[in-house]
Enzyme design. Structure first.
Site: not given
Ligand code: GH3
Ligand code: MG
Length: 311
Positions: A174-175, A182, A191, A218
């Site tokens: 997971d980011i 964002n 994106d 993500e």
């Protein structure tokens, strides 16, 4: 680049019949030939299966009907269209062939133009179906496999691991702090970041049996068949490093000045009672939660192993 030719397999016990069809089709298609139903099955299940099978009915050993039935019973070959090419021209024969799942039926003697047209129609349909299948299993943004493909592969590999007793490892990735990324850089940059992270990780997994997929938002997931905890840990650390070395600036992260991921891993034996694909995913997800809790940009394995901190 010239378009790759579609492949047509001709199955007939008479080499002269094979020759007649092959000479008609070889300009437009790559041709495979088999002189028995048994051989046709082996080739259809092989590494480069045909896009269409032209199948004779009357053959010694396994006849065309039986060959068709077996092709349609097997998940791996079911989607290959079959056209019967035969001297049997009773309505009942044709009906039987079509009821077995054949796409079309050509009676001998045949007209070359009609054979070409019917072959072209079936090949066009098959290529379109393949394309739709591919799109339905791929994530549109990152162009890596999607969750649907992943869940299919997990079920398959779980079955295999139960048969061969090999361990199966799974990584949830997971980011870190992607929401502020964002919010700060905009959705378009978000994106782009997802694409770069996905591609960097996909390039890190080298075994053809490994599968990296976008699981949602993500979050990514990697399935590592035949991989024990040590192997799983090495790969997880290579993935952490691959993302770090992209050096994508992340001014709002309190983990690092660049984009990072956290990874949770689990290794199960499919032969252990009360385990299943869901418990494997849950264990990796719990480990991911611990990696996040411990400060992100790190790896945690369900066994308690945690990666050293490098930046
Ligand atoms: P954590 O370190 O705990 O994982 O925090 P986080 O901010 O990464 O987690 P959170 O779940 O709060 O936010 C995930 C964000 O991912 C929210 C959403 O805006 C973003 N996201 C999910 N899917 C996409 C996508 O397809 N494109 C873009 N640009 N952003 C996405
Ligand atoms: Mg996140």
């Amino acid at each position: 680049m010239p378009e790759k030719k579609a492949t047509v397999m001709i199955v007939d016990d008479q080499p002269t019949n094979i020759h007649a069809l092959a000479s008609l089709l070889k300009v437009d298609y790559r041709i495979l030939t088999a002189t028995s139903g048994e051989r046709a099955l082996v080739m259809a299940r092989g590494e480069s299966p045909p896009d269409l099978i032209l199948l004779d009915i009357v053959m010694p050993g396994m006849d065309g009907y039986d060959t068709c039935r077996r092709l349609k019973d097997d998940e791996a070959t079911r989607s290959i269209p079959v056209i019967f090419v035969t001297a049997l021209d009773d309505v009942e024969d044709e009906e039987k062939g079509l009821n077995l799942g054949a796409a079309d039926y050509i009676s001998k003697p045949f007209s070359p133009a009609i054979v070409r047209a019917r072959v072209r129609n079936q090949v066009t349909l098959k290529l379109k179906t393949d394309m739709l299948e591919k799109i339905s299993l791929q994530d549109g943004l990152t162009e890596i496999p999607n969750r649907r493909k992943f869940d299919q592969k997990l079920a398959e590999e779980w079955g295999r691991a139960r048969r061969d007793g090999q361990p199966l490892s799974l990584l949830m990735i997971d980011i870190d702090q992607f929401k502020p990324y964002n919010d700060h850089y905009g959705h378009g940059a978000g994106d782009e970041c997802l694409k770069r992270v996905a591609q960097a990780m996909a390039q890190t997994l080298s075994r053809t049996s490994d599968l990296l997929a976008r699981y949602g938002g993500e979050e990514f997931v990697a399935l590592l068949p035949g991989t024990d905890e040590t192997g799983c840990r090495h790969l997880a650390e290579s993935l952490l490093e691959a993302v770090r070395s992209l050096q994508l600036p992340h001014g709002l992260s309190d983990v690092a000045p660049h984009v990072t991921v956290s990874i949770g891993g689990a290794t199960h034996s499919a032969r252990t009672p009360k385990t299943n694909p869901e418990t494997l995913k849950k264990s990796a997800d719990d480990a991911l939660y611990l990696a996040k809790q411990a400060g992100r940009n790190r790896y945690h394995h369900e066994s308690g192993y945690a990666s050293p901190i490098t930046d």
